[in-house]
Design a protein around this motif. Structure first.
Motif, mmCIF file in Angstrom:
data_model
loop_
_atom_site.group_PDB
_atom_site.id
_atom_site.type_symbol
_atom_site.label_atom_id
_atom_site.label_comp_id
_atom_site.label_asym_id
_atom_site.label_seq_id
_atom_site.Cartn_x
_atom_site.Cartn_y
_atom_site.Cartn_z
ATOM 1 N N ILE A 115 -4.360 8.354 -2.922
ATOM 2 C CA ILE A 115 -5.224 8.547 -4.064
ATOM 3 C C ILE A 115 -5.315 7.321 -4.779
ATOM 4 O O ILE A 115 -4.309 6.935 -5.372
ATOM 5 C CB ILE A 115 -5.042 9.880 -4.771
ATOM 6 N N GLY A 116 -6.466 6.613 -5.044
ATOM 7 C CA GLY A 116 -6.658 5.587 -6.028
ATOM 8 C C GLY A 116 -7.572 6.114 -7.042
ATOM 9 O O GLY A 116 -8.816 6.547 -6.702
ATOM 10 N N TRP A 124 -8.787 -1.661 -1.475
ATOM 11 C CA TRP A 124 -8.845 -0.900 -2.656
ATOM 12 C C TRP A 124 -8.225 -1.823 -3.799
ATOM 13 O O TRP A 124 -7.164 -2.018 -3.562
ATOM 14 C CB TRP A 124 -8.299 0.484 -2.532
ATOM 15 N N SER A 169 0.921 -1.026 -0.061
ATOM 16 C CA SER A 169 0.015 -0.125 -0.117
ATOM 17 C C SER A 169 0.824 1.293 -0.017
ATOM 18 O O SER A 169 1.802 1.313 0.605
ATOM 19 C CB SER A 169 -0.752 -0.044 1.309
ATOM 20 N N THR A 170 0.593 2.149 -0.823
ATOM 21 C CA THR A 170 1.372 3.390 -0.937
ATOM 22 C C THR A 170 1.256 4.054 0.207
ATOM 23 O O THR A 170 2.143 4.845 0.837
ATOM 24 C CB THR A 170 1.159 4.293 -2.217
ATOM 25 N N ASN A 171 0.380 4.186 0.956
ATOM 26 C CA ASN A 171 0.135 4.938 2.194
ATOM 27 C C ASN A 171 0.833 4.205 3.399
ATOM 28 O O ASN A 171 1.533 4.786 4.374
ATOM 29 C CB ASN A 171 -1.230 4.722 2.665
ATOM 30 N N PHE A 207 -1.358 6.279 -5.911
ATOM 31 C CA PHE A 207 -0.116 7.018 -5.119
ATOM 32 C C PHE A 207 -0.688 7.644 -3.692
ATOM 33 O O PHE A 207 -1.765 7.868 -3.338
ATOM 34 C CB PHE A 207 0.484 7.993 -5.979
ATOM 35 N N GLY A 221 -11.313 7.279 -5.184
ATOM 36 C CA GLY A 221 -11.322 7.207 -3.606
ATOM 37 C C GLY A 221 -9.919 7.698 -2.873
ATOM 38 O O GLY A 221 -8.993 7.539 -3.648
ATOM 39 N N ILE A 222 -10.180 8.254 -2.071
ATOM 40 C CA ILE A 222 -9.117 8.856 -1.031
ATOM 41 C C ILE A 222 -9.026 8.622 0.142
ATOM 42 O O ILE A 222 -10.116 8.677 1.110
ATOM 43 C CB ILE A 222 -9.135 10.417 -1.324
ATOM 44 N N LYS A 254 -18.313 6.287 -9.176
ATOM 45 C CA LYS A 254 -17.043 6.681 -8.426
ATOM 46 C C LYS A 254 -15.892 6.170 -9.278
ATOM 47 O O LYS A 254 -15.765 5.157 -9.731
ATOM 48 C CB LYS A 254 -16.992 5.817 -7.065
ATOM 49 N N GLY A 279 -3.948 -2.690 -1.377
ATOM 50 C CA GLY A 279 -4.321 -1.395 -1.132
ATOM 51 C C GLY A 279 -5.473 -1.210 -0.118
ATOM 52 O O GLY A 279 -6.410 -2.255 -0.025
ATOM 53 N N ARG A 280 -5.687 -0.283 0.798
ATOM 54 C CA ARG A 280 -6.454 -0.033 1.693
ATOM 55 C C ARG A 280 -7.432 1.138 1.374
ATOM 56 O O ARG A 280 -7.022 2.149 0.801
ATOM 57 C CB ARG A 280 -5.775 0.306 2.911
ATOM 58 N N GLY A 281 -8.883 0.867 1.698
ATOM 59 C CA GLY A 281 -9.855 1.915 1.601
ATOM 60 C C GLY A 281 -10.421 2.458 2.892
ATOM 61 O O GLY A 281 -9.658 2.195 3.846
ATOM 62 N N GLN A 282 -11.499 3.132 2.489
ATOM 63 C CA GLN A 282 -12.010 3.516 3.940
ATOM 64 C C GLN A 282 -12.720 2.897 4.745
ATOM 65 O O GLN A 282 -13.205 1.541 4.193
ATOM 66 C CB GLN A 282 -13.424 4.502 3.511
ATOM 67 N N GLN A 284 -0.509 -2.159 -6.704
ATOM 68 C CA GLN A 284 -0.623 -2.124 -5.297
ATOM 69 C C GLN A 284 -1.486 -3.380 -4.938
ATOM 70 O O GLN A 284 -2.450 -3.821 -5.176
ATOM 71 C CB GLN A 284 -1.619 -1.022 -4.844
HETATM 72 C C1 BTN Z 1 -11.802 4.565 -0.645
HETATM 73 O O1 BTN Z 1 -12.245 3.592 0.130
HETATM 74 O O2 BTN Z 1 -12.722 5.101 -1.303
HETATM 75 C C2 BTN Z 1 -10.206 5.178 -0.514
HETATM 76 C C3 BTN Z 1 -9.430 4.436 -1.426
HETATM 77 C C4 BTN Z 1 -7.983 4.951 -1.154
HETATM 78 C C5 BTN Z 1 -7.073 3.921 -2.382
HETATM 79 C C6 BTN Z 1 -5.690 4.632 -2.357
HETATM 80 S S1 BTN Z 1 -4.687 3.850 -3.583
HETATM 81 C C7 BTN Z 1 -3.283 4.520 -2.955
HETATM 82 C C8 BTN Z 1 -3.461 4.854 -1.425
HETATM 83 N N1 BTN Z 1 -2.779 3.586 -0.787
HETATM 84 C C9 BTN Z 1 -3.701 2.916 -0.107
HETATM 85 O O3 BTN Z 1 -3.628 1.574 0.193
HETATM 86 N N2 BTN Z 1 -4.968 3.301 -0.274
HETATM 87 C C10 BTN Z 1 -4.941 4.588 -1.021
#
Ligand code: BTN
Length: 243
Positions: free
Chosen positions: A133-134, A49, A13-15, A59, A114-115, A111, A41-44, A38
């Protein structure tokens, strides 16, 4: 923004990678961590993600918004979502591209971005903020409900680097506005491009009801005018009903 770029062909995950960089190095504001692939990847709200390798933008931008009180955090959400919206709009003039409260970006009512903003806080102020940001760009196969990509909507491929440059350009100018005390201006622009702003819409909260979004508070709460008066909603307490 983006003068220092950490590119990784793949990462979890870039975060998470940005957070590691912050704890291991003296990282400067505007540093970008970007990957083609990724894996976790993690979302809200603990969601994942998903993003197809090499097709999209995934990124994170590292900020040091020490000028901002923790209670003003929503201004970062506004800057980030508006920057992506403006970057997309530079390439898709004829499409309907809007920010969706609190910080998604919608293209033609679906959508597209997602951020995920994660903060490291010291006392009452920010030490670091990681803006992840994805953005779905050239991926055509999207199975998530009410989600889309730029390619799906516009019927052509997009240059990822050009798009990234545009987003970073808008991000920097909005962030500098915020930093120089022009938060009111940033919010005006956010409301100007907010999906459903001052439109009578149907919503679902505990009940279904009709209402009109009239404002977003500094705390991030959504202010909606309903038949029974003004109501305020936290993130995830309200959703649109799509017809
Ligand atoms: C959402 O749930 O809408 C937020 C998604 C965010 C995804 C981005 S991709 C780059 C960054 N790294 C992650 O693991 N998540 C965010």
């Amino acid at each position: 923004m983006g003068k220092m770029v950490e590119y990784m062909p793949s990462c979890h995950s870039t975060n998470d990678s940005a957070r590691e960089l912050i704890s291991n190095t003296a990282i400067s504001e505007g540093h970008i961590v970007i990957t083609d692939h990724q894996i976790k990847g993690r979302g809200q709200r603990g969601n994942s993600w998903l993003s197809e390798a090499g097709k999209n933008l995934t990124f994170s931008i590292v900020l040091k918004p020490s000028f901002l009180a923790v209670t003003e955090q929503f201004y970062l959400n506004m800057v980030a979502s508006l920057a992506v919206r403006n970057g997309i709009a530079d390439f898709t003039e004829e499409a309907k591209c809007e920010v969706k409260w609190p910080n998604d970006v919608f293209l033609n009512d679906r959508k597209v971005c997602g951020i995920l903003i994660e903060n490291l806080i010291k006392g009452t102020h920010f030490d670091y903020s990681i803006v992840g940001i994805g953005l779905n760009v050239n991926q055509l196969n999207i199975s998530v409900d009410r989600a889309t990509s730029l390619s799906k909507e516009m019927g052509c491929e997009f240059d990822l680097q050009l798009l990234l440059d545009k987003i970073l350009h808008h991000f920097e100018s909005l962030y500098l506005k915020l930093k120089s005390g022009n938060g009111v201006w940033v919010k005006e622009k956010y409301l100007q491009h907010l999906l459903g702003f001052r439109e009578l819409r149907r919503f679902k909260s505990e009940f279904e009801f009709a209402g009109e979004i009239v404002d977003v508070l500094d705390s991030g709460k959504l202010k909606v005018r309903t038949q029974s008066g003004m109501q305020f909603f936290e993130f995830k307490e309200i959703e649109f009903i799509w017809n």
